[in-house]
Scaffold this motif. Structure first.
Motif, PDB file in Angstrom:
ATOM      1  N   PHE A 125       0.837  -1.191   0.000  1.00 15.52           N
ATOM      2  CA  PHE A 125       0.000   0.000   0.000  1.00 15.52           C
ATOM      3  C   PHE A 125       0.881   1.253   0.000  1.00 15.52           C
ATOM      4  N   GLY A 126       0.715   2.074  -1.043  1.00 11.68           N
ATOM      5  CA  GLY A 126       1.454   3.317  -1.138  1.00 11.68           C
ATOM      6  C   GLY A 126       0.528   4.492  -1.390  1.00 11.68           C
ATOM      7  N   MET A 127       1.037   5.695  -1.181  1.00 12.94           N
ATOM      8  CA  MET A 127       0.289   6.923  -1.452  1.00 12.94           C
ATOM      9  C   MET A 127       0.966   7.686  -2.587  1.00 12.94           C
ATOM     10  N   PHE A 128       0.204   7.971  -3.622  1.00 12.25           N
ATOM     11  CA  PHE A 128       0.628   8.796  -4.738  1.00 12.25           C
ATOM     12  C   PHE A 128       0.198  10.230  -4.431  1.00 12.25           C
ATOM     13  N   ILE A 129       1.058  11.206  -4.695  1.00  7.71           N
ATOM     14  CA  ILE A 129       0.701  12.604  -4.474  1.00  7.71           C
ATOM     15  C   ILE A 129       0.998  13.390  -5.742  1.00  7.71           C
ATOM     16  N   ALA A 153      -3.158   5.605   7.876  1.00  9.02           N
ATOM     17  CA  ALA A 153      -3.968   4.832   6.927  1.00  9.02           C
ATOM     18  C   ALA A 153      -3.352   3.470   6.622  1.00  9.02           C
ATOM     19  N   GLY A 154      -2.127   3.235   7.094  1.00  8.60           N
ATOM     20  CA  GLY A 154      -1.452   1.977   6.797  1.00  8.60           C
ATOM     21  C   GLY A 154      -0.555   2.047   5.585  1.00  8.60           C
ATOM     22  N   VAL A 155      -0.354   3.250   5.040  1.00  7.59           N
ATOM     23  CA  VAL A 155       0.533   3.439   3.882  1.00  7.59           C
ATOM     24  C   VAL A 155       1.974   3.140   4.278  1.00  7.59           C
ATOM     25  N   LYS A 156       2.701   2.471   3.395  1.00  9.16           N
ATOM     26  CA  LYS A 156       4.088   2.093   3.671  1.00  9.16           C
ATOM     27  C   LYS A 156       5.111   2.898   2.862  1.00  9.16           C
ATOM     28  N   TYR A 157       4.666   3.563   1.808  1.00 13.80           N
ATOM     29  CA  TYR A 157       5.575   4.401   1.033  1.00 13.80           C
ATOM     30  C   TYR A 157       4.794   5.486   0.313  1.00 13.80           C
ATOM     31  N   ILE A 158       5.465   6.604   0.067  1.00 13.72           N
ATOM     32  CA  ILE A 158       4.872   7.775  -0.578  1.00 13.72           C
ATOM     33  C   ILE A 158       5.644   8.063  -1.864  1.00 13.72           C
ATOM     34  N   VAL A 159       4.913   8.420  -2.927  1.00 10.61           N
ATOM     35  CA  VAL A 159       5.525   8.846  -4.189  1.00 10.61           C
ATOM     36  C   VAL A 159       4.935  10.205  -4.555  1.00 10.61           C
ATOM     37  N   CYS A 179      -1.955   2.045  -9.868  1.00 16.56           N
ATOM     38  CA  CYS A 179      -2.179   3.393  -9.330  1.00 16.56           C
ATOM     39  C   CYS A 179      -3.626   3.784  -9.593  1.00 16.56           C
ATOM     40  N   MET A 180      -4.234   4.445  -8.595  1.00 16.96           N
ATOM     41  CA  MET A 180      -5.676   4.690  -8.623  1.00 16.96           C
ATOM     42  C   MET A 180      -6.009   6.053  -8.032  1.00 16.96           C
ATOM     43  N   THR A 181      -6.912   6.770  -8.682  1.00 12.85           N
ATOM     44  CA  THR A 181      -7.410   8.026  -8.127  1.00 12.85           C
ATOM     45  C   THR A 181      -8.559   7.760  -7.158  1.00 12.85           C
ATOM     46  N   MET A 182      -8.804   8.721  -6.264  1.00 12.72           N
ATOM     47  CA  MET A 182      -9.983   8.645  -5.393  1.00 12.72           C
ATOM     48  C   MET A 182     -11.207   9.247  -6.075  1.00 12.72           C
ATOM     49  N   ASN A 183     -10.966  10.239  -6.949  1.00 10.72           N
ATOM     50  CA  ASN A 183     -12.070  10.806  -7.728  1.00 10.72           C
ATOM     51  C   ASN A 183     -11.726  10.660  -9.213  1.00 10.72           C
ATOM     52  N   LEU A 201      -7.923  -2.341  -2.657  1.00  8.52           N
ATOM     53  CA  LEU A 201      -6.664  -2.645  -1.972  1.00  8.52           C
ATOM     54  C   LEU A 201      -6.543  -4.145  -1.729  1.00  8.52           C
ATOM     55  N   VAL A 202      -7.610  -4.738  -1.237  1.00 12.73           N
ATOM     56  CA  VAL A 202      -7.611  -6.179  -0.968  1.00 12.73           C
ATOM     57  C   VAL A 202      -7.447  -6.970  -2.266  1.00 12.73           C
ATOM     58  N   ASP A 203      -8.170  -6.564  -3.303  1.00 11.81           N
ATOM     59  CA  ASP A 203      -8.115  -7.253  -4.589  1.00 11.81           C
ATOM     60  C   ASP A 203      -6.700  -7.210  -5.161  1.00 11.81           C
ATOM     61  N   THR A 204      -6.089  -6.024  -5.107  1.00 16.35           N
ATOM     62  CA  THR A 204      -4.730  -5.873  -5.641  1.00 16.35           C
ATOM     63  C   THR A 204      -3.731  -6.723  -4.869  1.00 16.35           C
ATOM     64  N   ALA A 205      -3.782  -6.619  -3.552  1.00 13.66           N
ATOM     65  CA  ALA A 205      -2.830  -7.367  -2.716  1.00 13.66           C
ATOM     66  C   ALA A 205      -3.012  -8.871  -2.878  1.00 13.66           C
ATOM     67  N   SER A 206      -4.258  -9.323  -3.007  1.00 14.73           N
ATOM     68  CA  SER A 206      -4.513 -10.761  -3.137  1.00 14.73           C
ATOM     69  C   SER A 206      -3.969 -11.328  -4.441  1.00 14.73           C
ATOM     70  N   LYS A 207      -3.777 -10.452  -5.430  1.00 15.53           N
ATOM     71  CA  LYS A 207      -3.248 -10.883  -6.729  1.00 15.53           C
ATOM     72  C   LYS A 207      -1.752 -10.638  -6.851  1.00 15.53           C
ATOM     73  N   GLY A 208      -1.130 -10.218  -5.742  1.00 13.95           N
ATOM     74  CA  GLY A 208       0.312 -10.059  -5.739  1.00 13.95           C
ATOM     75  C   GLY A 208       0.820  -8.692  -6.138  1.00 13.95           C
ATOM     76  N   GLY A 209      -0.081  -7.686  -6.194  1.00  7.57           N
ATOM     77  CA  GLY A 209       0.328  -6.353  -6.611  1.00  7.57           C
ATOM     78  C   GLY A 209       0.331  -5.350  -5.475  1.00  7.57           C
ATOM     79  N   ASN A 210       0.843  -4.167  -5.751  1.00  8.98           N
ATOM     80  CA  ASN A 210       0.780  -3.043  -4.827  1.00  8.98           C
ATOM     81  C   ASN A 210      -0.313  -2.081  -5.265  1.00  8.98           C
ATOM     82  N   TYR A 211      -0.838  -1.335  -4.308  1.00  8.82           N
ATOM     83  CA  TYR A 211      -1.933  -0.388  -4.544  1.00  8.82           C
ATOM     84  C   TYR A 211      -1.431   1.008  -4.203  1.00  8.82           C
ATOM     85  N   LEU A 212      -1.279   1.844  -5.214  1.00  4.88           N
ATOM     86  CA  LEU A 212      -0.779   3.213  -5.041  1.00  4.88           C
ATOM     87  C   LEU A 212      -1.959   4.167  -5.176  1.00  4.88           C
ATOM     88  N   LEU A 213      -2.481   4.609  -4.041  1.00  4.58           N
ATOM     89  CA  LEU A 213      -3.702   5.402  -4.003  1.00  4.58           C
ATOM     90  C   LEU A 213      -3.356   6.890  -3.985  1.00  4.58           C
TER      91      LEU A 213
END
Length: 359
Positions: A56-60, A121-127, A297-301, A323-335
């Motif tokens: 789980f990451g945060m995109f800014i 929020a549980g984010v582990k890295y920021i970009v 990578c995913m937008t909120m709006n 987030l759950v769907d991405t992680a369950s398939k072996g990917g990261n989720y950059l929100l």
């Protein structure tokens, strides 16, 4: 034989010869691709371990486009806020768009609060976007005055955010766009000046990436974008990757540094193209991406950058499922979040991050 040869030329005409040469010369002139870096599976696994575990990451997305907020001369511009300058959107002349530099003054920016919000929020890295397609730099650069130090704010955003991430134990990375709308190469071959400033652009990319990886302590991720421009080649990407990894062996770099992204899902073959992970955008592949690392990578709006009239927010429940769907398939989720011109993460974004954290 020589006499017969010239007789053949007289009969068939020189057009045949020129046709042959035109077909052959590109093959003769083609240079082999620079080799991919040599790294064993064990070495790459060790380098990628923290990123694979993060999930789980945060995109800014933040910059001058945040000042405009999707509105230009009183008219709302369709599409992503950060794309409003482009030919596909408002077609704002470079000189006019650059006037926004005098309005960028995010006096409420608080790196400590941004990182705390992400951690809760549980984010582990920021970009963070160090430079988007508009060419404006959120950092203090020696190679351009089109940067944050030319604004009323006059504070290096990258320094403040990286310092705070290091204090709070948050991994940090920078987004950087090779594409730059200040250069004719961004318009592709339809520009009459295409190629005229390419050496300057390549030098700028190299100098900027040295700055953003060398001036802020440990940087964990480089997230490239804009690789689709004609002027950028796989060889360019490989050379840049080689140099970055030589200078920073533990750095993780996405596949948009080269030309390996295949259509929207961002798939690429790491045996043929440079880059450490794939980058599907605004979607989660139905079966994941077996065989290599990837990050959605995913937008909120509906926009990456701040857009004042975009209120089409995804419910927190949808973001959690993604987030759950991405992680369950072996990917990261950059929100993604798109801070306001004042430097505040919009309240609807904070509310959704808080909901994810509570979950």
């Amino acid at each position: 034989m020589l006499r017969l040869h010239f007789r053949f030329l007289r009969i068939t005409g020189w057009g045949l010869v020129f046709s042959f040469l035109n077909a052959a010369l590109p093959c003769m002139a083609a240079e082999p691709l620079p080799p991919l870096p040599q790294e064993s599976k064990e070495q790459k696994d060790a380098r990628m371990q923290w990123w694979r575990e993060a999930r789980f990451g945060m995109f800014i997305h933040w910059g001058l486009f945040s000042v405009a907020g999707g509105v230009w001369n009183g008219q709302e511009i369709p599409g992503f806020a950060e794309w409003m300058m482009s030919e596909e959107n408002a077609k704002i002349p470079v000189s006019e768009y650059r006037e926004l530099v005098h309005q960028f003054n995010p006096v409420q920016f608080d790196a400590k609060e941004w990182v705390r919000t992400a951690k809760d929020a549980g984010v582990k890295y920021i970009v963070l976007t160090s430079k988007h397609h508009d060419g404006f730099c959120l950092f203090d650069s020696k190679y351009t005055d089109y940067d944050v130090m030319s604004t009323p704010f006059q504070r290096d955003i990258l320094k403040e955010l990286s310092d705070e991430c290091h204090k709070q134990g948050m991994r940090i990375g920078w987004y950087y766009s090779q594409l730059d709308w200040s250069f004719p190469e961004a318009q592709g071959k339809r520009s009459p000046d295409y190629g005229a400033r390419l050496p300057e652009l390549i030098d700028l990319i190299n100098n900027h990436t040295r700055e953003i990886t060398g001036n802020y302590g440990r940087i964990d991720v480089l997230w490239f974008d804009g690789e689709w421009m004609d002027a950028w080649t796989e060889s360019d990407g490989r050379r840049l990757y080689q140099r970055l990894r030589q200078d920073h062996p533990d750095l993780i770099i996405n596949n948009r540094i080269g030309k390996g992204r295949q259509a929207k899902p961002g798939e690429h073959d790491t045996r043929e193209y440079v880059g450490d992970f794939g980058t599907p955008e605004q979607e989660i592949p139905a079966t994941g991406m077996p065989g290599y690392d990837w990050e959605t990578c995913m937008t909120m709006n509906d926009s990456w950058g701040f857009k004042k009239n975009d209120h089409n927010w995804k419910p927190a429940e949808v973001l959690i499922r993604q987030l759950v769907d991405t992680a369950s398939k072996g990917g990261n989720y950059l929100l993604n979040v798109g801070p306001t011109p004042e430097g505040i993460i919009p309240p609807p974004s904070v509310e959704r991050l808080e909901a994810i954290g509570k979950w």
